[in-house]
Design a protein around this motif. Structure first.
Motif, short mmCIF file in Angstrom:
data_model
loop_
_atom_site.label_atom_id
_atom_site.label_comp_id
_atom_site.label_asym_id
_atom_site.label_seq_id
_atom_site.Cartn_x
_atom_site.Cartn_y
_atom_site.Cartn_z
N HIS A 158 0.83 -1.21 0.00
CA HIS A 158 0.00 0.00 0.00
C HIS A 158 0.86 1.26 0.00
N SER A 159 2.06 1.17 0.57
CA SER A 159 2.99 2.29 0.46
C SER A 159 3.37 2.52 -1.00
N HIS A 160 3.57 1.43 -1.73
CA HIS A 160 3.91 1.57 -3.15
C HIS A 160 2.78 2.27 -3.90
N ASP A 161 1.54 1.89 -3.60
CA ASP A 161 0.39 2.54 -4.24
C ASP A 161 0.40 4.04 -3.98
N VAL A 162 0.62 4.42 -2.71
CA VAL A 162 0.58 5.82 -2.33
C VAL A 162 1.75 6.58 -2.96
N GLY A 163 2.95 6.02 -2.84
CA GLY A 163 4.12 6.69 -3.40
C GLY A 163 4.01 6.90 -4.89
N GLU A 164 3.53 5.88 -5.59
CA GLU A 164 3.39 5.98 -7.04
C GLU A 164 2.35 7.03 -7.41
N ALA A 165 1.23 7.05 -6.71
CA ALA A 165 0.16 8.00 -7.02
C ALA A 165 0.60 9.44 -6.75
N LEU A 166 1.44 9.62 -5.73
CA LEU A 166 1.90 10.97 -5.39
C LEU A 166 3.13 11.38 -6.19
N GLY A 167 3.64 10.48 -7.02
CA GLY A 167 4.80 10.80 -7.83
C GLY A 167 6.08 10.88 -7.03
N LEU A 168 6.18 10.12 -5.95
CA LEU A 168 7.36 10.16 -5.09
C LEU A 168 8.36 9.09 -5.49
N PRO A 169 9.65 9.34 -5.26
CA PRO A 169 10.64 8.27 -5.48
C PRO A 169 10.45 7.19 -4.42
N ILE A 170 10.32 5.95 -4.85
CA ILE A 170 10.08 4.85 -3.92
C ILE A 170 11.38 4.08 -3.72
N PRO A 171 11.96 4.14 -2.53
CA PRO A 171 13.25 3.46 -2.33
C PRO A 171 13.10 1.94 -2.39
N GLN A 172 14.09 1.30 -2.98
CA GLN A 172 14.13 -0.16 -3.01
C GLN A 172 14.98 -0.63 -1.84
N THR A 173 14.37 -1.33 -0.91
CA THR A 173 15.06 -1.77 0.30
C THR A 173 14.95 -3.28 0.44
N SER A 174 15.75 -3.82 1.33
CA SER A 174 15.72 -5.26 1.59
C SER A 174 14.45 -5.69 2.30
N ARG A 175 13.63 -4.74 2.71
CA ARG A 175 12.35 -5.12 3.34
C ARG A 175 11.44 -5.84 2.36
N ALA A 176 11.71 -5.69 1.08
CA ALA A 176 10.93 -6.42 0.07
C ALA A 176 11.10 -7.93 0.21
N ARG A 177 12.14 -8.38 0.92
CA ARG A 177 12.35 -9.81 1.09
C ARG A 177 11.18 -10.46 1.82
N HIS A 178 10.59 -9.75 2.77
CA HIS A 178 9.42 -10.29 3.48
C HIS A 178 8.28 -10.55 2.51
N VAL A 179 8.10 -9.64 1.57
CA VAL A 179 7.04 -9.79 0.57
C VAL A 179 7.31 -11.00 -0.31
N CYS A 180 8.56 -11.12 -0.73
CA CYS A 180 8.94 -12.26 -1.57
C CYS A 180 8.74 -13.57 -0.83
N HIS A 181 9.10 -13.59 0.46
CA HIS A 181 8.96 -14.82 1.26
C HIS A 181 7.51 -15.29 1.27
N ILE A 182 6.59 -14.36 1.51
CA ILE A 182 5.18 -14.75 1.52
C ILE A 182 4.74 -15.17 0.13
N GLY A 183 5.21 -14.47 -0.90
CA GLY A 183 4.85 -14.84 -2.27
C GLY A 183 5.27 -16.26 -2.60
N VAL A 184 6.45 -16.67 -2.14
CA VAL A 184 6.92 -18.03 -2.39
C VAL A 184 6.12 -19.03 -1.56
N ARG A 185 5.91 -18.71 -0.29
CA ARG A 185 5.22 -19.64 0.60
C ARG A 185 3.77 -19.88 0.19
N THR A 186 3.17 -18.93 -0.50
CA THR A 186 1.75 -19.05 -0.88
C THR A 186 1.58 -19.54 -2.32
N ARG A 187 2.60 -20.19 -2.86
CA ARG A 187 2.52 -20.66 -4.24
C ARG A 187 1.31 -21.58 -4.45
#
Length: 266
Positions: free
Chosen positions: A145-174
């Protein structure tokens, strides 16, 4: 107390992700809170309202399980509209009140998650979760939801290692991603090797799996939260099962909703 080392790390990332989004919205005028962020019409206020409502539900699941059970009955009776209606109600609050309430709810949930006894599971709309799993799910949702907000507001969205949590769930829910679409859960293993923003490799699955997924961890997180079309990301599949999975990968519970639109078609 629940596995302090793992839980502490996830809660630290959750706080960082939340503070980033907080900084983006704290100075917005009322018109900024009305900025539309999704094709379905969710505004910035809907996004913060949804995160706040889910924090409240998570806190209730820990501290008031009987009350939470009544909420699950309401969700079961209205599985499609339950979440949207809650976000709509929250979005009606004045922005300063919604922001203050979200901040208070985040702190309360952090405290509650730390207090869950070792080995105890927390009831949820899907399977019961450990505190670390619930905190990871909160990172995933806040990240998306942060990505949605940042993109809509035209803000630079930093790429951080916190995305690993998202990937972990994406893999686990295959398997879930297939089942929610009426497909059989796959039985063949897939090796997933993703490169994080800092250059480290995030890996899941047997090294000798017959099929593979490789590429950018940040982009896979966008796929897993259905924020990007598979043709718009640096993620690649080897094998038909892996290729199909990338078109349906889903890190969140519930129905998938509309498929992402290619950037060229927006």
């Amino acid at each position: 107390m629940s596995n302090p080392s793992i839980l502490e790390g996830v809660l630290s990332d959750l706080a960082a992700e939340s503070l980033q989004l907080d900084a983006w919205v704290a100075g917005l005028p009322a018109t900024g809170w009305a900025t539309v962020t999704t094709p379905e019409g969710w505004t910035v206020a809907h996004q913060i309202g949804h995160l706040h409502w889910t924090d409240l539900a998570s806190h209730s699941a820990i501290t008031e399980p009987e009350e939470f059970a009544r909420g699950m009955e309401l969700a079961a009776a209205n599985p499609v509209g339950f979440v949207d209606e809650a976000a709509e109600e929250m979005a009606l609050l004045p922005p300063e009140q919604l922001l203050a309430s979200w901040r208070e709810g985040r702190v309360a949930l952090d405290v509650a998650l730390r207090a869950v006894p070792d080995g105890e599971k927390i009831p949820w709309y899907g399977p019961p979760m450990s505190p670390a799993s619930m905190a990871t799910a909160r990172v995933m949702e806040t990240w998306a939801h942060s990505h949605d907000v940042g993109e809509a507001l035209g803000l630079p969205i930093p790429q951080t290692s916190r995305a690993r949590h998202v990937c972990h769930i994406g893999v686990r829910t295959r398997g879930f991603a297939h089942l929610v679409r009426g497909e059989d859960a796959p039985t063949a293993d897939v090796r997933v090797e993703l490169t994080g923003p800092d250059g480290d490799v995030w890996a899941w699955g047997p090294e000798d799996a017959p099929e593979r997924v490789t590429g950018s961890g940040y982009d896979f997180a966008l796929l897993a939260t259905r924020r990007r079309h598979v043709e718009d990301v640096d993620v690649h599949a080897e094998g038909p099962g892996a290729a199909h999975w990338l078109t349906i990968v889903q890190a969140f519970a519930g129905m998938p909703g509309a498929d992402p639109v290619r950037l060229a078609d927006r």
